[in-house]
Design an enzyme around this catalytic site. Structure first.
Site, PDB file in Angstrom:
ATOM      1  N   TYR A  61       0.856  -1.184   0.000  1.00 34.75           N
ATOM      2  CA  TYR A  61       0.000   0.000   0.000  1.00 34.75           C
ATOM      3  C   TYR A  61       0.892   1.234   0.000  1.00 34.75           C
ATOM      4  O   TYR A  61       1.847   1.318   0.789  1.00 34.75           O
ATOM      5  CB  TYR A  61      -0.893   0.014   1.256  1.00 34.75           C
ATOM      6  CG  TYR A  61      -1.636   1.320   1.468  1.00 34.75           C
ATOM      7  CD1 TYR A  61      -2.991   1.437   1.154  1.00 34.75           C
ATOM      8  CD2 TYR A  61      -0.988   2.449   1.982  1.00 34.75           C
ATOM      9  CE1 TYR A  61      -3.675   2.632   1.342  1.00 34.75           C
ATOM     10  CE2 TYR A  61      -1.656   3.649   2.169  1.00 34.75           C
ATOM     11  CZ  TYR A  61      -2.990   3.738   1.842  1.00 34.75           C
ATOM     12  OH  TYR A  61      -3.660   4.916   2.020  1.00 34.75           O
TER      13      TYR A  61
ATOM     14  N   GLU B  69      -3.554   7.462  -3.935  1.00 36.27           N
ATOM     15  CA  GLU B  69      -3.424   6.217  -3.186  1.00 36.27           C
ATOM     16  C   GLU B  69      -3.341   5.028  -4.138  1.00 36.27           C
ATOM     17  O   GLU B  69      -4.099   4.963  -5.104  1.00 36.27           O
ATOM     18  CB  GLU B  69      -4.629   6.055  -2.256  1.00 36.27           C
ATOM     19  CG  GLU B  69      -4.570   4.820  -1.392  1.00 36.27           C
ATOM     20  CD  GLU B  69      -5.871   4.603  -0.612  1.00 36.27           C
ATOM     21  OE1 GLU B  69      -5.960   5.119   0.510  1.00 36.27           O
ATOM     22  OE2 GLU B  69      -6.773   3.950  -1.130  1.00 36.27           O
TER      23      GLU B  69
END
Ligand code: GDP
Ligand code: MN
Length: 379
Positions: free
Chosen positions: A101, A190
């Site tokens: 991530y 993101e």
């Protein structure tokens, strides 16, 4: 403004971040065609402006074009947490060895961009943050200096990425993501998951991209990506008319001049037992057209039962706002009770004008509290 995954990936591509090749599809037939063109296994992905599509069944792997078509038929029209799927993104599928991530966002407390990198990617980052906060490598960037190569290295070592080839690729992506964040005036970039393929390639498998609305004038091509159909109808109308408006879920329509005064009005309405239907800032103006536009937006909300104007005249003169209100009411028919509170520059004059004109549904008050009590009693 939130972008769809495929739009965010387009910006990733422009920034040099590796993503999969894909196509937009709006029908099962187009999905089949896209899968044929791409060749090999594909992923059929619901395009909605909400996360957690995977868990909701909005993301499906397809080995053949026929399978892509049937998955598309299933996913189109699906309701994912209040968002109806109207578009799909069909992209080449990858085998996944690891899921990481990576994000850059604004930390308002620190007034700095914040990088987060973790090898515990793929799932809910909020869950990781809660249950295993030590797994997150977090690092602020001085916005005046920009991101520095050592910062990417720090993030990589801290998050425990050990393979040198992977480190190199992730470092490049960290730098490019920061570049995209700055270049497109983003609020959030993101990548979840950032994958490593079995062959050791690092790629962005998903994108969440939020661009600052106030900077869209610098990015006409990004502004054009807005899906007007996905927006709340009142907020869409407000944007078209240039009215500063946020829909809330109560029944008292609110217009004020100045964000602070409008916020205070929301509180006072709540205090006297009402529920605000919206936030609406007339700004410094208060001319007839501005009032007409704002009233059109507010009355298009069926939940609204009564409307309150809360105007404090500083540079804005209350008599001019009163004239604006009267002109607006002459131009449009409004059934709702309207309460007007005028204070400040030329307030007495403004109130006098309204009392003399005396439209049947208009009530004049002198204080914010009495106006709030009045409008709540009239709903
Ligand atoms: P989200 O659930 O809305 O965040 O959507 P994502 O794009 O992150 O996809 C959710 C999950 O679907 C990913 O974490 C992967 O496990 C899986 N997925 C998405 N694309 C692919 C792909 O190309 N190959 C494989 N094997 N899985 C994928
Ligand atoms: Mn994701």
């Amino acid at each position: 403004m939130d972008l769809y995954e495929y739009q965010g990936k387009e910006l990733f591509t422009r920034a040099g971040i590796p993503v999969s090749e894909g196509r937009v599809a709006t029908t099962p037939e187009e999905a089949r065609q896209a899968a044929e063109e791409l060749g090999g296994p594909v992923v059929v992905k619901a395009q909605v402006l909400v996360g957690g599509r995977g868990k909701a069944g909005g993301i499906k792997l397809a080995d053949t074009p026929t399978e892509a078509e049937s998955h598309a038929a299933e996913i189109l029209g699906m309701d994912i947490r209040g968002h109806v799927v109207r578009r799909l993104w069909i992209e080449k599928a990858w085998d996944i060895a690891k899921e990481y991530y990576l994000s850059v966002t604004f930390d308002r407390g620190e007034k700095k961009p914040l990088f987060i990198l973790t090898t515990a990617g793929g799932i809910d980052i909020e869950e990781v943050a809660e249950k295993n906060p030590g797994a997150l490598a977090r690092l602020h960037v001085d916005p005046l200096v920009g991101s520095q190569p050592w910062q990417a290295r720090w993030l990589i070592f801290t998050s425990g990425i050990e393979d040198p080839d992977e480190q190199k690729q992730v470092a490049a992506i960290v730098e490019k993501l920061y570049g995209a964040f700055v270049d497109f005036d983003a609020m959030l970039c993101e990548v979840n998951p950032l994958i490593v393929t079995p062959a050791g390639e690092v790629r962005a498998l998903d994108s969440k991209f939020t661009v600052d609305d106030n900077a869209l004038f610098r990015h006409p091509d990004v502004a054009e990506m807005r899906d007007v159909e996905a927006a709340d109808p009142q907020e869409r109308l407000a944007r078209e008319k240039g009215v500063t408006y946020v829909k809330l879920d109560g029944e008292i329509g609110i217009l004020g001049n100045g964000a602070g005064l409008v916020m205070a009005t929301l509180d006072v309405i709540d205090q006297v037992g009402g529920r605000p239907a919206n936030f609406c800032d007339l700004g410094g103006g208060g001319d007839a057209q501005g009032v007409v536009d704002a009233l059109e937006v507010i009355t298009s909300d069926e939940q609204v039962q009564a409307i309150v104007f809360n105007i404090f005249g500083g540079i804005t003169r209350c008599n001019e706002v009163a004239q604006g209100i009267l002109t607006a009411l002459g131009q449009m028919t409004i059934e709702h009770p309207i309460v007007v509170r005028l204070d400040g520059t030329n307030a007495a004059e403004g109130r006098q004008m309204l009392v003399e004109a005396a439209p049947p549904n208009l009530h004049v008050e002198e204080t914010m509290l009495s106006a709030a009590e009045k409008v709540v009693s009239l709903r």
